[in-house]
Design a protein around this motif. Structure first.
Motif, PDB file in Angstrom:
ATOM      1  N   GLY A 130      32.080  47.838  25.828  1.00 54.89           N
ATOM      2  CA  GLY A 130      33.209  48.093  26.713  1.00 54.89           C
ATOM      3  C   GLY A 130      33.969  49.347  26.377  1.00 54.89           C
ATOM      4  O   GLY A 130      33.776  49.959  25.315  1.00 54.89           O
ATOM      5  N   GLY A 131      34.842  49.750  27.300  1.00 53.91           N
ATOM      6  CA  GLY A 131      35.657  50.942  27.109  1.00 53.91           C
ATOM      7  C   GLY A 131      36.219  51.386  28.445  1.00 53.91           C
ATOM      8  O   GLY A 131      36.034  50.733  29.475  1.00 53.91           O
ATOM      9  N   ALA A 132      36.899  52.510  28.424  1.00 47.61           N
ATOM     10  CA  ALA A 132      37.488  53.042  29.650  1.00 47.61           C
ATOM     11  C   ALA A 132      37.520  54.567  29.593  1.00 47.61           C
ATOM     12  O   ALA A 132      37.755  55.150  28.535  1.00 47.61           O
ATOM     13  N   VAL A 173      32.331  49.168  31.076  1.00 45.74           N
ATOM     14  CA  VAL A 173      33.113  50.410  30.950  1.00 45.74           C
ATOM     15  C   VAL A 173      33.698  50.758  32.310  1.00 45.74           C
ATOM     16  O   VAL A 173      32.974  50.839  33.308  1.00 45.74           O
ATOM     17  N   ARG A 174      34.999  50.966  32.350  1.00 49.24           N
ATOM     18  CA  ARG A 174      35.681  51.347  33.590  1.00 49.24           C
ATOM     19  C   ARG A 174      35.854  52.864  33.642  1.00 49.24           C
ATOM     20  O   ARG A 174      36.124  53.502  32.630  1.00 49.24           O
ATOM     21  N   THR A 221      47.732  55.777  30.077  1.00 49.32           N
ATOM     22  CA  THR A 221      47.822  54.651  29.137  1.00 49.32           C
ATOM     23  C   THR A 221      47.468  53.337  29.835  1.00 49.32           C
ATOM     24  O   THR A 221      46.708  52.520  29.302  1.00 49.32           O
ATOM     25  N   PHE A 222      48.006  53.144  31.019  1.00 46.39           N
ATOM     26  CA  PHE A 222      47.694  51.934  31.793  1.00 46.39           C
ATOM     27  C   PHE A 222      46.203  51.808  32.053  1.00 46.39           C
ATOM     28  O   PHE A 222      45.605  50.751  31.841  1.00 46.39           O
ATOM     29  N   LEU A 223      45.580  52.895  32.516  1.00 46.86           N
ATOM     30  CA  LEU A 223      44.164  52.833  32.883  1.00 46.86           C
ATOM     31  C   LEU A 223      43.253  52.605  31.680  1.00 46.86           C
ATOM     32  O   LEU A 223      42.141  52.091  31.838  1.00 46.86           O
ATOM     33  N   ASP A 229      42.323  45.920  33.807  1.00 45.76           N
ATOM     34  CA  ASP A 229      41.053  45.212  33.915  1.00 45.76           C
ATOM     35  C   ASP A 229      40.668  45.014  35.382  1.00 45.76           C
ATOM     36  O   ASP A 229      41.488  44.566  36.195  1.00 45.76           O
ATOM     37  N   GLY A 230      39.443  45.365  35.731  1.00 45.25           N
ATOM     38  CA  GLY A 230      38.969  45.227  37.106  1.00 45.25           C
ATOM     39  C   GLY A 230      39.200  46.462  37.956  1.00 45.25           C
ATOM     40  O   GLY A 230      38.693  46.538  39.084  1.00 45.25           O
TER      41      GLY A 230
END
Length: 297
Positions: A130-132, A173-174, A221-223, A229-230
């Protein structure tokens, strides 16, 4: 929510000043451990010192240095949870006055750099589960005078986001893109330009003097947090006051005319007739195509 990102490790490229510096500070304030990347080594060290992070002067346009950048993060923090593809070069030139070397450099940093960073970070995130990723696009991609090369690179980052979000979704991963509007050295330069006449009574950069980079940072920061999530494959426009979802319906009911067989004359009739009124304004100043301008007069 000061501990929102506790234990997370994030790489922010182009973080020596401006928006990147603001992102690094806000992420650290919420508990993230940050690798501050900037080709200006002195600025990277300064920001890293301010937030207790790790400095990196790796060049994002160089594949070997990008791999070293991600290894720096993993070596320092044992993991890599977030990437902010913020590094970029601003460039102005009229299309017929472009310098090929300048084009190549801007594309190398803005597009190739983001692709390489996403690929290298994505490998680590996939293995971790996972990650963003946040890609820094720009409203310039919608059209702004004398920045066609820069605009093209930022449009590429939007396309990168839409496509890679599909691939990364299965591995947790988003990927999202943002178009930040803030007062930086780049926008200070743009403020001094003579812009082409606008069809709107509101200039493209109206009010930017009251929008410091720090007001944009919470969106990044939010993202990168679990609060988002989602949320993936999205493009957000943000000026620190208004946050907007940029619509991207590829299957919208676009204005159209149907014929069993087209020839040039038939197409000309269609564009003089029903399609003429459907031509779209272009550029951030919403300029009308000449046929529509003549109709309004």
């Amino acid at each position: 929510m000061t501990g929102l990102l506790d234990g997370r490790a994030v790489v922010v490229t182009g973080a020596g000043r401006g928006l990147g510096r603001a992102y690094a500070h806000d992420l650290a304030a919420h508990g993230a451990r940050v690798v501050v990347n900037d080709v200006d080594a002195a600025e990277a060290r300064t920001v890293a010192g301010e937030i207790g992070g790790v400095a990196s002067s790796h060049d994002v346009s160089d594949p070997a240095q990008v791999d070293a950048l991600m290894s720096t993060c993993v070596g320092a923090y044992g993991r890599l949870d977030g990437l902010v593809n913020n590094a970029g070069l601003y460039h102005e030139a009229l299309p017929w006055e472009e310098d090929p070397a300048a084009i190549r450099r801007v594309v190398s940093v803005n597009v190739l750099g983001s692709l390489l960073c996403q690929a290298a970070a994505g490998k680590v995130m996939r293995e971790q589960g996972g990650g963003a990723i946040v890609n820094a696009s720009s409203g310039g991609m919608f059209g702004f005078p004398a920045v066609s090369t820069y605009a093209a690179t930022k449009g590429a980052l939007a396309a990168l986001t839409y496509s890679s979000a599909l691939d990364f979704e299965s591995v947790g991963v988003r990927v999202n893109a943002i178009s930040p509007m803030a007062l930086t050295r780049m926008t200070e330069h743009a403020l001094g330009r003579d812009l082409a006449p606008s069809t709107s009574d509101k200039p493209p950069l109206a009010g930017i003097e009251d929008k410091p980079p720090e007001r944009i940072a919470p969106l990044v920061t939010f993202l990168l947090s679990d609060l988002a999530d989602g949320i993936t494959g999205q493009f957000f426009r943000f000026d620190g006051h208004r946050v907007s979802v940029v619509t991207t319906n590829a299957f919208a009911d676009h204005p159209s005319v149907v014929s069993d067989q087209w020839d040039v004359a038939g197409l000309a009739d269609a564009f003089r007739g029903p399609l003429a009124a459907k031509l779209q304004p272009y550029g951030v100043e919403r300029r009308l195509p000449p046929p529509l301008r003549r109709r309004i007069r």
